[in-house]
Scaffold this motif. Structure first.
Motif, PDB file in Angstrom:
ATOM      1  N   PHE A   1       9.620  -7.891  -5.641  1.00  0.00           N
ATOM      2  CA  PHE A   1       8.577  -7.021  -6.324  1.00  0.00           C
ATOM      3  C   PHE A   1       7.999  -6.088  -5.327  1.00  0.00           C
ATOM      4  CE2 PHE A   1       4.154  -5.964  -6.996  1.00  0.00           C
ATOM      5  CZ  PHE A   1       4.208  -5.563  -8.246  1.00  0.00           C
ATOM      6  N   VAL A   2       7.963  -6.096  -4.163  1.00  0.00           N
ATOM      7  CA  VAL A   2       7.572  -4.884  -3.391  1.00  0.00           C
ATOM      8  C   VAL A   2       8.506  -4.045  -2.690  1.00  0.00           C
ATOM      9  CG1 VAL A   2       6.360  -4.286  -1.243  1.00  0.00           C
ATOM     10  CG2 VAL A   2       5.711  -6.326  -2.802  1.00  0.00           C
ATOM     11  N   TYR A   3       9.523  -4.667  -2.024  1.00  0.00           N
ATOM     12  CA  TYR A   3      10.777  -3.748  -1.207  1.00  0.00           C
ATOM     13  C   TYR A   3      11.598  -2.733  -2.047  1.00  0.00           C
ATOM     14  CZ  TYR A   3       8.265  -6.275   2.410  1.00  0.00           C
ATOM     15  OH  TYR A   3       7.216  -6.623   3.294  1.00  0.00           O
TER      16      TYR A   3
ATOM     17  N   SER B   1       3.136   2.577   6.642  1.00  0.00           N
ATOM     18  CA  SER B   1       1.838   1.627   5.929  1.00  0.00           C
ATOM     19  C   SER B   1       0.561   1.354   6.899  1.00  0.00           C
ATOM     20  CB  SER B   1       2.507   0.177   5.709  1.00  0.00           C
ATOM     21  OG  SER B   1       3.840   0.226   4.710  1.00  0.00           O
ATOM     22  N   TYR B   2       1.100   1.222   8.152  1.00  0.00           N
ATOM     23  CA  TYR B   2       0.055   0.998   8.987  1.00  0.00           C
ATOM     24  C   TYR B   2      -0.727   2.352   9.393  1.00  0.00           C
ATOM     25  CZ  TYR B   2       0.488  -3.976  10.569  1.00  0.00           C
ATOM     26  OH  TYR B   2       0.436  -5.097  10.195  1.00  0.00           O
ATOM     27  N   ALA B   3      -0.080   3.319   9.270  1.00  0.00           N
ATOM     28  CA  ALA B   3      -0.724   4.874   9.343  1.00  0.00           C
ATOM     29  C   ALA B   3      -1.876   4.688   8.310  1.00  0.00           C
ATOM     30  CB  ALA B   3       0.256   5.819   9.505  1.00  0.00           C
TER      31      ALA B   3
ATOM     32  N   LYS C   1       0.644  -1.004   0.010  1.00  0.00           N
ATOM     33  CA  LYS C   1      -0.077  -0.196  -0.067  1.00  0.00           C
ATOM     34  C   LYS C   1       0.723   1.130   0.103  1.00  0.00           C
ATOM     35  CE  LYS C   1      -3.935   1.943   2.483  1.00  0.00           C
ATOM     36  NZ  LYS C   1      -5.092   1.748   1.442  1.00  0.00           N
ATOM     37  N   LEU C   2       1.847   1.422   0.648  1.00  0.00           N
ATOM     38  CA  LEU C   2       3.003   2.341   0.852  1.00  0.00           C
ATOM     39  C   LEU C   2       3.640   2.409  -0.781  1.00  0.00           C
ATOM     40  CD1 LEU C   2       4.256   4.638   2.601  1.00  0.00           C
ATOM     41  CD2 LEU C   2       5.988   2.750   3.319  1.00  0.00           C
ATOM     42  N   ALA C   3       3.885   1.328  -1.104  1.00  0.00           N
ATOM     43  CA  ALA C   3       4.700   1.343  -2.620  1.00  0.00           C
ATOM     44  C   ALA C   3       3.680   1.908  -3.743  1.00  0.00           C
ATOM     45  CB  ALA C   3       5.210   0.067  -2.679  1.00  0.00           C
ATOM     46  N   LEU C   4       2.327   1.974  -3.348  1.00  0.00           N
ATOM     47  CA  LEU C   4       1.465   2.489  -4.396  1.00  0.00           C
ATOM     48  C   LEU C   4       0.751   3.861  -4.175  1.00  0.00           C
ATOM     49  CD1 LEU C   4      -0.181  -1.112  -5.400  1.00  0.00           C
ATOM     50  CD2 LEU C   4       1.859  -0.110  -6.441  1.00  0.00           C
ATOM     51  N   VAL C   5       0.807   4.129  -2.944  1.00  0.00           N
ATOM     52  CA  VAL C   5       0.137   5.370  -2.684  1.00  0.00           C
ATOM     53  C   VAL C   5       0.738   6.689  -3.410  1.00  0.00           C
ATOM     54  CG1 VAL C   5       1.645   5.983  -0.700  1.00  0.00           C
ATOM     55  CG2 VAL C   5      -0.910   6.681  -0.650  1.00  0.00           C
ATOM     56  N   LYS C   6      -0.091   7.511  -3.829  1.00  0.00           N
ATOM     57  CA  LYS C   6       0.110   8.730  -4.494  1.00  0.00           C
ATOM     58  C   LYS C   6       0.779   9.455  -3.411  1.00  0.00           C
ATOM     59  CE  LYS C   6      -1.645  12.611  -6.991  1.00  0.00           C
ATOM     60  NZ  LYS C   6      -2.826  13.299  -7.506  1.00  0.00           N
TER      61      LYS C   6
END
Length: 373
Positions: free
Chosen positions: A328-330, A193-195, A31-36
């Motif tokens: 793919f994520v980190y 991410s949790y925020a 979610k953090l990787a994709l958030v604008k």
């Protein structure tokens, strides 16, 4: 090839640990990787106070304080709390006060009536602040740009009482520096991410902001004044909720910091953080414990399965799939959070970080004493 019941249970447990690992990677951190990423505001809405606590930070203040005082923000003050320093910090701050009208120095002197520790120094700085919106950083920190305060100012949403920023460490030579930066990266990925998932549980005092009114409404650090650390993460843990917290990860809002130069000083720092973590809310302790425990079980079961000929290749296949998905994520997150050069070393650093965290947890059982500086 037939597997016996023990081998089936072993692979089943390994697969379950892999799926738990997958959950955190794909349903929390991605979610953090994709958030604008929001652009930094072009105007200053309200005045604010920057608070810095300094204990024997003369050299760092000379080096980094100008970058705070020269922020491109129309109305702000900088409060530096000189907490019982003896290295010439007072002289340095006196010189700065002559040059900058928006600098205010608060001095904490030695004496029985004073409570030693950073939380007391932070409280003194907050009491001295004339504005309600407080931005925090440390004496060994340097904003990534002159627009740092623009990004960390009071959001337009008046319900927002806490803003969590990001603070990477400067790149230095050596494996220790890579490990420190990688650990900082994963800590940031987790709390940011949790925020985003509306479950904020911590922040870092090198780059965060909150309302002065929130501090006094909830009696400041009273609930955990006996803990040497936690002026940042414990305060956020106690006061942040799904409706009052936002994050800032625009590169202009990052704050760079000096990393520890030796393994011993780094261990002391992590010991303080580990002690504060025990005071988190139960649900947050549970989430963080699950992450560590299942990662430990994953590697333990992986080693066990790799030692059995009939399960070896299946176990290595699970490991390969885990690395593929996490890669793919980190690496995306590493680039987003200013650590792009560590992407190539991700699998190795991931294992080294796990080994270090286990070692630090064991050490914390036997070493009890902690202090700020």
């Amino acid at each position: 090839m037939e597997l016996n019941i023990i081998e089936i249970c072993l692979l089943g447990a390994l697969t379950f640990c892999f799926l738990v690992q997958l959950y955190f990677s794909l349903f929390v951190h991605l979610k953090l990787a994709l958030v604008k990423i929001d652009q930094v505001s072009e105007r200053a809405r309200n005045p604010l106070s920057v608070i810095i606590c300094a204990r024997n930070e003369a050299e760092n203040l000379k080096k980094y304080l100008p970058s705070i005082l020269h922020q491109d923000y129309s109305d702000f003050e900088v409060i530096v709390v000189n907490d019982r320093s003896w290295d010439g910090t007072a002289d340095i701050l006196e010189d700065f006060e002559k040059k900058y009208e928006n600098l205010k120095v608060v001095t904490v002197a030695d004496g029985d009536k004073f409570i030693a520790g950073k939380k007391f120094a932070v409280t003194m700085g907050i009491k001295a602040a004339q504005y309600d919106w407080l931005v925090f950083t440390d004496a060994d920190c340097e904003p990534a740009s002159s627009n740092w305060l623009m990004g960390m100012q009071q959001p337009e949403n008046e319900n927002t009482e806490i803003v969590l920023g990001y603070s990477p460490y400067f790149k230095k030579f050596g494996l220790l520096n890579s490990l420190i930066r990688f650990e900082t990266f994963f800590t940031a990925v987790n709390y940011l991410s949790y925020a985003l998932k509306q479950m904020p549980y911590m922040g870092v005092g090198r780059n965060m902001a909150y309302k002065k009114a929130l501090f006094f409404k909830n009696k400041g650090f009273a609930a955990h004044m006996h803990i040497p650390s936690g002026d940042d993460d414990l305060f956020v843990n106690a006061n942040a909720n799904r409706n009052n917290t936002e994050i800032r990860i625009n590169r202009e809002t990052h704050v760079w910091s000096e990393p520890k130069a030796s393994f011993i000083t780094y261990l002391r720092q992590k010991k303080r953080h580990y002690g504060a973590g025990k005071m988190y809310k139960p649900k947050h302790r549970f989430i963080l414990s699950v992450q560590v425990i299942f990662q430990f079980l994953f590697y333990g079961l992986l080693i066990a399965a790799s030692c059995i000929p009939t399960t070896r290749y299946i176990a290595l296949g699970v490991l390969a799939l885990s690395i593929l998905i996490r890669s793919f994520v980190y690496p995306r997150l590493l680039k987003r959070l200013n650590y792009g050069e560590l992407s190539w070393w991700f699998p190795i650093l991931d294992i080294l970080l796990f080994v270090f965290l286990v070692f630090n947890a064991i050490l914390s059982i036997f070493v009890k004493k902690v202090q700020w500086k």
